[in-house]
Design a protein around this motif. Structure first.
Motif, PDB file in Angstrom:
ATOM      1  N   ALA A   1       3.576   5.844  -5.676  1.00 46.68           N
ATOM      2  CA  ALA A   1       3.591   5.801  -7.139  1.00 46.68           C
ATOM      3  C   ALA A   1       2.421   6.579  -7.725  1.00 46.68           C
ATOM      4  N   ILE A   2       1.265   6.473  -7.121  1.00 45.00           N
ATOM      5  CA  ILE A   2       0.087   7.186  -7.622  1.00 45.00           C
ATOM      6  C   ILE A   2       0.233   8.685  -7.406  1.00 45.00           C
ATOM      7  N   ASP A   3       0.791   9.082  -6.271  1.00 42.07           N
ATOM      8  CA  ASP A   3       0.990  10.509  -6.009  1.00 42.07           C
ATOM      9  C   ASP A   3       2.004  11.127  -6.967  1.00 42.07           C
TER      10      ASP A   3
ATOM     11  N   GLU B   1       0.824  -1.206   0.000  1.00 43.38           N
ATOM     12  CA  GLU B   1       0.000   0.000   0.000  1.00 43.38           C
ATOM     13  C   GLU B   1       0.865   1.266   0.000  1.00 43.38           C
ATOM     14  N   SER B   2       1.909   1.276   0.785  1.00 43.34           N
ATOM     15  CA  SER B   2       2.757   2.473   0.851  1.00 43.34           C
ATOM     16  C   SER B   2       3.462   2.727  -0.481  1.00 43.34           C
ATOM     17  N   VAL B   3       3.889   1.664  -1.152  1.00 43.23           N
ATOM     18  CA  VAL B   3       4.527   1.827  -2.468  1.00 43.23           C
ATOM     19  C   VAL B   3       3.523   2.334  -3.494  1.00 43.23           C
TER      20      VAL B   3
END
Length: 181
Positions: A23-25, A17-19
């Motif tokens: 990546a989306i941000d 989730e953190s990755v």
């Protein structure tokens, strides 16, 4: 940012989730630039035209004409069936028109007809080819009142200038005396 995972999520789920969030941000989302006809990339203009309701589209139009068509599409759709819409269509192609309705003609014309005088200039990369004029007429036909028919007259707007140029040049003059015998 709070986690969307359930409380019993594993460490692997939390790491994934953190990755994913990072990546989306990192993906830029230029929504305002994409929905603006002036800043939309040229390769995305056909999609923007489709989204705002442009009915006719040609790849061979210049970029200025494409942006003008997209810029005026909503005004044209709102006023469709009026002479205002006809004017906006022609303006989006970079031309100017003069409209004379049947009751403005001398003698009066057939009811529900009008004369359209389209003037295309020679600036802005505007092509006044027969194919281009057919495109303009097609878009006018889509925007005009359905009951109305029109006659089309094409004008040409050109600019020129005349300059007076004076050149001083020494002239050699020789006088010939002719003897008549």
């Amino acid at each position: 940012m709070p986690s969307l995972l359930p409380p019993n999520a594993s460490a692997l789920d939390r790491a994934a989730e953190s990755v994913a969030v990072k990546a989306i941000d990192a993906i830029p989302l230029p929504h305002r630039a994409l929905w603006n006809p002036a800043t939309c990339p040229p390769e995305l203009l056909p999609w923007l035209a489709w989204a705002v309701g442009v009915e006719g589209w040609r790849r061979d139009w210049s970029e200025d004409i494409k942006r003008g068509r997209v810029r005026s599409a909503i005004d044209i759709q709102r006023a469709k069936g009026t002479l205002y819409a006809v004017r906006k269509v022609v303006e989006s192609f970079g031309g100017q028109i003069a409209i004379r309705e049947w009751w403005q003609q001398t003698p009066k014309g057939t009811p529900h007809t009008f004369e359209l005088v389209l003037t295309l200039g020679d600036s802005g990369g505007l092509e006044s080819s027969a194919h281009f004029v057919e495109d303009v007429i097609g878009e006018v036909t889509r925007a005009k009142p359905l009951r109305s028919h029109f006659t089309f007259v094409q004008g040409l707007n050109v600019k020129g200038c005349a300059k007076a140029v004076a050149v001083a040049r020494p002239v050699a003059f020789a006088r010939l005396n002719l003897a008549v015998e």
